[in-house]
Structure formats: C-alpha cells, structure tokens
Scaffold this motif. Structure first.
Motif, PDB file in Angstrom:
ATOM      1  N   ILE A 191      39.636  30.254   5.859  1.00 31.45           N
ATOM      2  CA  ILE A 191      40.610  30.454   4.786  1.00 31.45           C
ATOM      3  C   ILE A 191      40.137  29.700   3.552  1.00 31.45           C
ATOM      4  O   ILE A 191      39.264  28.833   3.627  1.00 31.45           O
ATOM      5  CB  ILE A 191      42.010  29.946   5.187  1.00 31.45           C
ATOM      6  N   GLY A 192      40.735  30.026   2.399  1.00 27.74           N
ATOM      7  CA  GLY A 192      40.450  29.271   1.184  1.00 27.74           C
ATOM      8  C   GLY A 192      41.152  27.926   1.226  1.00 27.74           C
ATOM      9  O   GLY A 192      42.005  27.663   2.065  1.00 27.74           O
ATOM     10  N   GLY A 193      40.815  27.057   0.319  1.00 28.88           N
ATOM     11  CA  GLY A 193      41.477  25.756   0.271  1.00 28.88           C
ATOM     12  C   GLY A 193      40.527  24.682  -0.201  1.00 28.88           C
ATOM     13  O   GLY A 193      39.613  24.940  -0.979  1.00 28.88           O
ATOM     14  N   GLY A 194      40.742  23.474   0.289  1.00 36.02           N
ATOM     15  CA  GLY A 194      39.951  22.333  -0.136  1.00 36.02           C
ATOM     16  C   GLY A 194      40.764  21.408  -1.020  1.00 36.02           C
ATOM     17  O   GLY A 194      41.981  21.549  -1.149  1.00 36.02           O
ATOM     18  N   MET A 195      40.082  20.453  -1.618  1.00 38.54           N
ATOM     19  CA  MET A 195      40.756  19.467  -2.458  1.00 38.54           C
ATOM     20  C   MET A 195      40.907  19.994  -3.877  1.00 38.54           C
ATOM     21  O   MET A 195      39.998  20.628  -4.413  1.00 38.54           O
ATOM     22  CB  MET A 195      39.976  18.157  -2.470  1.00 38.54           C
ATOM     23  N   TRP A 196      42.082  19.714  -4.490  1.00 37.89           N
ATOM     24  CA  TRP A 196      42.270  19.958  -5.919  1.00 37.89           C
ATOM     25  C   TRP A 196      42.961  18.736  -6.487  1.00 37.89           C
ATOM     26  O   TRP A 196      44.014  18.329  -6.050  1.00 37.89           O
ATOM     27  CB  TRP A 196      43.011  21.248  -6.220  1.00 37.89           C
ATOM     28  N   GLY A 197      42.282  18.121  -7.461  1.00 34.07           N
ATOM     29  CA  GLY A 197      42.766  16.841  -7.986  1.00 34.07           C
ATOM     30  C   GLY A 197      42.431  15.733  -7.003  1.00 34.07           C
ATOM     31  O   GLY A 197      41.620  15.876  -6.090  1.00 34.07           O
ATOM     32  N   LEU A 198      43.061  14.596  -7.190  1.00 31.48           N
ATOM     33  CA  LEU A 198      42.819  13.442  -6.335  1.00 31.48           C
ATOM     34  C   LEU A 198      43.904  13.270  -5.276  1.00 31.48           C
ATOM     35  O   LEU A 198      43.863  12.326  -4.490  1.00 31.48           O
ATOM     36  CB  LEU A 198      42.732  12.174  -7.196  1.00 31.48           C
ATOM     37  N   VAL A 199      44.900  14.160  -5.279  1.00 36.08           N
ATOM     38  CA  VAL A 199      46.049  13.990  -4.398  1.00 36.08           C
ATOM     39  C   VAL A 199      46.143  15.093  -3.348  1.00 36.08           C
ATOM     40  O   VAL A 199      46.514  14.829  -2.210  1.00 36.08           O
ATOM     41  CB  VAL A 199      47.368  13.963  -5.226  1.00 36.08           C
ATOM     42  N   PHE A 200      45.770  16.322  -3.689  1.00 40.49           N
ATOM     43  CA  PHE A 200      46.104  17.463  -2.855  1.00 40.49           C
ATOM     44  C   PHE A 200      44.907  17.945  -2.037  1.00 40.49           C
ATOM     45  O   PHE A 200      43.783  18.029  -2.533  1.00 40.49           O
ATOM     46  CB  PHE A 200      46.639  18.599  -3.724  1.00 40.49           C
ATOM     47  N   TYR A 201      45.171  18.279  -0.787  1.00 38.45           N
ATOM     48  CA  TYR A 201      44.158  18.784   0.133  1.00 38.45           C
ATOM     49  C   TYR A 201      44.755  19.996   0.831  1.00 38.45           C
ATOM     50  O   TYR A 201      45.561  19.867   1.741  1.00 38.45           O
ATOM     51  CB  TYR A 201      43.769  17.688   1.122  1.00 38.45           C
ATOM     52  N   ALA A 205      49.306  16.427   3.016  1.00 34.79           N
ATOM     53  CA  ALA A 205      48.806  15.656   4.157  1.00 34.79           C
ATOM     54  C   ALA A 205      47.282  15.605   4.148  1.00 34.79           C
ATOM     55  O   ALA A 205      46.618  16.634   4.029  1.00 34.79           O
ATOM     56  CB  ALA A 205      49.303  16.277   5.456  1.00 34.79           C
ATOM     57  N   TRP A 206      46.741  14.393   4.309  1.00 37.25           N
ATOM     58  CA  TRP A 206      45.291  14.247   4.422  1.00 37.25           C
ATOM     59  C   TRP A 206      44.837  14.402   5.866  1.00 37.25           C
ATOM     60  O   TRP A 206      43.668  14.654   6.136  1.00 37.25           O
ATOM     61  CB  TRP A 206      44.850  12.904   3.854  1.00 37.25           C
ATOM     62  N   SER A 207      45.763  14.244   6.794  1.00 37.11           N
ATOM     63  CA  SER A 207      45.452  14.403   8.210  1.00 37.11           C
ATOM     64  C   SER A 207      46.687  14.968   8.894  1.00 37.11           C
ATOM     65  O   SER A 207      47.790  14.927   8.338  1.00 37.11           O
ATOM     66  CB  SER A 207      45.071  13.061   8.836  1.00 37.11           C
ATOM     67  N   PRO A 208      46.560  15.516  10.112  1.00 37.28           N
ATOM     68  CA  PRO A 208      47.720  16.075  10.804  1.00 37.28           C
ATOM     69  C   PRO A 208      48.876  15.095  10.953  1.00 37.28           C
ATOM     70  O   PRO A 208      50.043  15.500  10.907  1.00 37.28           O
ATOM     71  CB  PRO A 208      47.150  16.475  12.174  1.00 37.28           C
ATOM     72  N   SER A 209      48.574  13.811  11.111  1.00 37.15           N
ATOM     73  CA  SER A 209      49.646  12.831  11.305  1.00 37.15           C
ATOM     74  C   SER A 209      50.556  12.708  10.085  1.00 37.15           C
ATOM     75  O   SER A 209      51.701  12.278  10.192  1.00 37.15           O
ATOM     76  CB  SER A 209      49.050  11.456  11.638  1.00 37.15           C
TER      77      SER A 209
END
Length: 398
Positions: free
Chosen positions: A266-276, A297-301
């Motif tokens: 799928i598309g995605g990835g990081m945008w800015g310094l906050v969103f993943y 969320a940076w990780s599933p937790s």
C-alpha cells in the motif's frame, strides 16, 4: 485590527528577504495562522479545505484524520473557542454539498462543543438573514443559540479588496461597517465564551476510528465467508460425484477454489516529523486491525485500536507483540487447487473412518462456517456498541 474605512491598505506583507518571508507564509498557511496584534491577541485559525471534494469521500476522510492528529498530538491543539460554519446570507436552503460539509465538521466534536459552534454569515447587507436561520434549522445543524433562539451568528461582507470609486464608495462603506461590527461582536463572543477542551472530541474520533476498523474487518469477514461458502459447495458437489469411490475407499482428487491470505503493498510512509501512515496488522490472525487511517502511531503499541496490551479488533484480541505496522495489508484471494482425499482429511482433521462418511465430512466444513458466522455476528455487535457510545458522546452521530 486598527484599520479604518479610509485606509487604502488593510493588510500588507513587506518582503525584506523574499525567500525567507515566502517560506514563513507557506508554513503559516499549512499549520494555521498565528496573529499577534500589539501583544494583546494571540489567535489560531484552523481552516478545513477539502471537505466536499469532487474526488470522493476518501479525501474528506484525510481531512478528518489530520484534524484528529492535530487534536490528539502532544504539541497540537487541545481546546477550541469557536467553530465557525460559513454560509452566504442569500442561502434559503443548504445545498446537499454544504449540508454534507457541515455534518462532516460537526460530527467530529463531542456534545460539549455545541455552545461554541456559530454561524459566520458572508455577503451580508446587515439585516438578520432569517432564511439562513430556517435553512440551518431545516438541516438540523447543531449550534449555539442566541436570546431569540436563533442560531448564534455574526455578519460579514468581505468587499475590502474592491477599488473605491465615487459610484461604489457608499456601498463599500456599508459593507465595511457590517464587517467591522461583525468582527467586533465575534471578538466579544470569543472573550466571554468558555474554551472547550477536546478530550471528549478525541474520544469521539477514537470511537469513529474503532468503528471504521470494525466495519473494514466486517467487510473482509463477509468476503471470506462468501468465498468459503463457495469452497464448501464445491467440495459438497465433488463428494456427491465421488460418493461411490468414498464408499469403496478409493483415492480421488477434486478441484476447488481455495481461500488464502496474501500481503499487498500500500502507499504511505512518513510525512512531516509527526505522521507515519501505514497499516497495523496481526501476523497471527492475518487481519488488518487498523487500515486505513493509522497515522499517529509509530508502532502498534501506540495505535488507538490497542487497549491494555491487546488488540480490540483482531479475531483473538491478540497481544500487541503479534502486530506490525508496515506498508502492506492482508487481502483475501482464491486459487484453483487440486486436493486429494488424504489432503482433505489432513485439512479438516478427520479420521479414516469419518472420511468414509460424507455427512461427517460436511459437518466438519459446516462447523468452520459456523465459527466464521459467529465471528461476523460478534463484529456486528461490537459495531453496534460503538454506535451506542457515539450516541452518548458525539454531537452528530452520522
């Protein structure tokens, strides 16, 4: 602020260093507008461009997601003084598009924000626009009311950029006075209104995310059940055709559409310094527990669908450690396969004696169908419970 009708310029940016100023202006347009006037006022304006986009509701979901990220981020916005619904004074009914936009915006907030939602009425001649009041009432738009039980509103006429001439100066001055009075009254409202924290709004948005995840899971489950039913019917038909071979314990092979899960990029990835932007998936259940919309969320937790160390969406409420956040999702596929009697026995854990009995074999398949259907009903109930929570907290459930 401090500008009169006689002034030729309302607002001007002086570009001392063009590149630096342009970068600053672009940044302000992206993250909001901070105004500090004579050290007396600090105002943050959040615009919501994109609602009602002709490219589809997916674009609206992006706007809602970005607002949720802004409201729930540690460094974001945590309280709101006012939500302004902009409508022309000439409107006598809300168009489908405008009503959709208003409903979309209002549905973001908790019930505690109703007294902070106001109408900002443009192109006004200064007279109370009763037709707009009727239009808002007919559309059942939730907002604050004044002492006359009308929608709390402020009038504006943005004609300041029109060049003054002898012919239009009187009309422009009237428009100026309408806007100046409207801005003054709106400022007074902001001073006396109580800012509302966005904790309940974040709860509402969390519930919507969980409901959306539940619906996506339900859609996947329905697809799996339909495909599994096709596979069972194919096996049932094959067993009828090979009944004699089974009774004589002869080997045979049948072709079925086998259901399986496959990873899809799928598309995605990081945008800015906050969103993943990516998908949170369970590697045990092979389910997409939060997709689309997982950005903070940076990780599933850290994902909103996790609670007390477990997933609230996946089939077995598996622990966080069974999940990953990656740029792929699971998709349900089918493939033509040749399956022997021995493979069927192994797949459905049947004994040799059971495999001779067509009824017992079908019973094994039907038990799997019942298990899938029970999970579907569980998901339906979970979705219903989330709707009930929204009815308790959300300003607009739809």
């Amino acid at each position: 602020m401090g500008v009169t009708f006689e002034d030729d310029i309302c607002f001007e940016i002086v570009e001392r260093e063009k590149r630096e100023v342009r970068q600053k202006v672009r940044l302000q347009m992206r993250v909001g507008l901070d105004l500090c006037v004579l050290g007396l006022i600090s105002l943050t304006v959040i615009d919501t461009p994109g609602y009602g986009d002709t490219r589809g509701v997916e674009k609206d979901a992006i706007v809602s997601q970005k607002l949720f990220d802004l409201f729930s981020s540690k460094d974001g916005v945590h309280e709101i003084d006012a939500v302004g619904l902009v409508v022309k004074a000439s409107e006598n009914r809300l168009s489908d598009r405008l009503r959709y936009i208003f409903d979309s915006v209002v549905s973001l907030f908790g019930k505690d924000l109703e007294e902070n939602i106001v109408a900002l009425i443009t192109h006004s001649d200064g007279i109370a626009p009763k037709n707009v009041f009727h239009a808002l009432e007919a559309a059942n738009i939730k907002c604050a009311k004044n002492e006359k039980n009308q929608p709390l509103h402020f009038l504006f006429n943005n004609s300041q950029t029109t060049e003054k001439t002898e012919d239009n100066e009187f009309g422009l001055e009237t428009a100026w006075r309408v806007t100046n009075r409207g801005m003054g009254r709106f400022g007074e409202f902001l001073k006396r209104s109580k800012p509302q924290t966005l904790s309940k709004t974040v709860d509402v948005l969390n519930e919507r995310i969980k409901l959306a995840a539940c619906i996506h899971k339900l859609q996947d489950r329905i697809t799996s059940i339909e495909l599994k039913m096709t596979e069972i019917n194919q096996i049932k038909e094959a067993l009828q055709n090979h009944k004699e071979e089974m009774e004589k314990n002869k080997k045979f092979t049948v072709e079925v559409d086998e259901v399986y899960k496959k990873k899809q990029q799928i598309g995605g990835g990081m945008w800015g310094l906050v969103f993943y932007e990516a998908a949170v998936c369970c590697t045990v259940c092979e389910e997409n527990c939060h997709y689309p919309g997982c950005t903070m969320a940076w990780s599933p937790s850290d994902c909103v669908v996790m609670a007390n160390g477990h997933c609230t969406v996946c089939t077995g409420q598996c622990p966080v450690s069974d999940h990953v956040k990656e740029n792929w999702i699971y998709v349900t596929k089918t493939r033509k396969v040749q399956i022997t009697e021995e493979e069927m026995k192994k797949k459905y854990e049947m004994s040799k004696s059971e495999s001779r009995k067509t009824g017992n074999f079908l019973d094994s398949l039907q038990r799997e169908m019942k298990s899938l259907t029970a999970e579907q009903n569980k998901l339906l109930d979970e979705g219903y419970q989330q709707v009930l929570k929204l009815e308790q907290n959300a300003l607009n459930v739809d």
